[in-house]
Write a protein that holds these residues in place. Structure first.
Motif, mmCIF file in Angstrom:
data_model
loop_
_atom_site.group_PDB
_atom_site.id
_atom_site.type_symbol
_atom_site.label_atom_id
_atom_site.label_comp_id
_atom_site.label_asym_id
_atom_site.label_seq_id
_atom_site.Cartn_x
_atom_site.Cartn_y
_atom_site.Cartn_z
ATOM 1 N N ASP A 24 -5.434 12.592 -1.030
ATOM 2 C CA ASP A 24 -6.036 11.273 -1.205
ATOM 3 C C ASP A 24 -5.842 10.802 -2.640
ATOM 4 O O ASP A 24 -5.701 11.610 -3.570
ATOM 5 C CB ASP A 24 -7.538 11.318 -0.890
ATOM 6 N N ASP A 25 -5.856 9.488 -2.826
ATOM 7 C CA ASP A 25 -5.715 8.900 -4.149
ATOM 8 C C ASP A 25 -6.751 9.497 -5.096
ATOM 9 O O ASP A 25 -7.942 9.548 -4.788
ATOM 10 C CB ASP A 25 -5.882 7.374 -4.057
ATOM 11 N N LEU A 55 4.980 10.368 1.993
ATOM 12 C CA LEU A 55 4.381 9.109 1.565
ATOM 13 C C LEU A 55 4.387 8.123 2.716
ATOM 14 O O LEU A 55 5.287 8.138 3.555
ATOM 15 C CB LEU A 55 5.142 8.526 0.380
ATOM 16 N N GLU A 56 3.373 7.260 2.744
ATOM 17 C CA GLU A 56 3.268 6.206 3.750
ATOM 18 C C GLU A 56 3.190 4.858 3.042
ATOM 19 O O GLU A 56 2.438 4.704 2.078
ATOM 20 C CB GLU A 56 2.032 6.422 4.619
ATOM 21 N N HIS A 71 7.597 5.423 6.250
ATOM 22 C CA HIS A 71 7.292 6.823 5.930
ATOM 23 C C HIS A 71 8.444 7.424 5.137
ATOM 24 O O HIS A 71 9.610 7.208 5.471
ATOM 25 C CB HIS A 71 7.120 7.663 7.201
ATOM 26 N N LEU A 128 -0.415 5.234 -6.343
ATOM 27 C CA LEU A 128 -1.099 6.402 -5.806
ATOM 28 C C LEU A 128 -1.141 7.411 -6.942
ATOM 29 O O LEU A 128 -0.129 7.638 -7.609
ATOM 30 C CB LEU A 128 -0.302 6.971 -4.614
ATOM 31 N N SER A 187 0.835 -1.198 0.000
ATOM 32 C CA SER A 187 0.000 0.000 0.000
ATOM 33 C C SER A 187 0.870 1.248 0.000
ATOM 34 O O SER A 187 1.887 1.303 0.695
ATOM 35 C CB SER A 187 -0.889 -0.024 1.249
ATOM 36 N N LEU A 188 0.453 2.247 -0.777
ATOM 37 C CA LEU A 188 1.128 3.541 -0.843
ATOM 38 C C LEU A 188 0.078 4.629 -0.708
ATOM 39 O O LEU A 188 -0.893 4.656 -1.473
ATOM 40 C CB LEU A 188 1.885 3.683 -2.173
ATOM 41 N N ARG A 189 0.282 5.517 0.277
ATOM 42 C CA ARG A 189 -0.647 6.628 0.517
ATOM 43 C C ARG A 189 0.158 7.884 0.809
ATOM 44 O O ARG A 189 1.345 7.815 1.104
ATOM 45 C CB ARG A 189 -1.544 6.334 1.714
ATOM 46 N N SER A 190 -0.542 9.014 0.787
ATOM 47 C CA SER A 190 0.078 10.271 1.197
ATOM 48 C C SER A 190 -0.851 10.984 2.168
ATOM 49 O O SER A 190 -2.051 11.087 1.904
ATOM 50 C CB SER A 190 0.341 11.184 0.000
ATOM 51 N N PRO A 191 -0.313 11.494 3.277
ATOM 52 C CA PRO A 191 -1.137 12.305 4.174
ATOM 53 C C PRO A 191 -1.441 13.685 3.580
ATOM 54 O O PRO A 191 -2.289 14.410 4.100
ATOM 55 C CB PRO A 191 -0.287 12.418 5.444
ATOM 56 N N GLU A 228 2.810 0.616 3.509
ATOM 57 C CA GLU A 228 2.354 -0.469 4.387
ATOM 58 C C GLU A 228 2.366 -1.794 3.631
ATOM 59 O O GLU A 228 2.288 -1.819 2.398
ATOM 60 C CB GLU A 228 0.934 -0.212 4.890
#
Length: 159
Positions: free
Chosen positions: A20-21, A40-41, A83, A153, A13-17, A43
């Protein structure tokens, strides 16, 4: 570079605070603004991953430029990385040359309206032996056959 489905965990999983995608990338990450990479985060990295690689590109640049525009190429990220801080590159990782001809991050700067930007994270079963400043095409050749899983993302940006 899709992983072999029989080997892929499907959980990376790749996300950014910061966004949002599928939503707008904040202005400060643009090339003509602060030109700093977004946080970037990461998981669910596969347990057998030896390294991570990250590519940010703009497939909408095909017209009129005629090619996907590469904004950021990073490899040999420690698979324990959870992170990536804003404007930072994880210790021990290497950065390649973007389509601006610069090594490191080069933010969004679409000349002709809104573009979509892809951040693609690869979990690899090896570390990459690439020359400093390598391009995305070099990275793609080296990761072939080594992708355990990948995550995407996307964000949009307009001038």
């Amino acid at each position: 570079m899709v992983p072999d489905e029989s080997d892929a965990s499907g959980g990376l999983s790749l996300r950014s605070p910061a966004f949002d995608d599928g939503t707008e990338i904040p202005r400060q990450y643009g090339y003509t603004n602060q030109n700093t990479s977004p946080p970037l985060e990461i998981e669910n990295v596969p347990a057998n991953a030896e390294s991570l690689a990250l590519v940010m590109d703009d497939p909408d640049a095909l017209e009129p430029a005629g090619k996907v525009w590469d904004h950021w190429v990073v490899w040999n990220v420690d698979p324990a990385t959870a992170h990536i801080e804003e404007g930072d590159v994880p210790a021990g990782a290497d950065e390649g040359t973007n389509s601006y001809g610069q090594r490191g991050y080069g933010g969004p700067n679409p000349p002709d309206g809104e573009h979509t930007y892809r951040f693609v994270l690869y979990a690899l079963d090896t570390e990459l032996d690439l020359e400093p400043g390598a391009t995305k095409s070099h990275l793609e050749r080296f990761v072939e056959g080594h992708v355990l899983d990948e995550a995407r993302l996307t964000g949009t940006y307009a001038p």
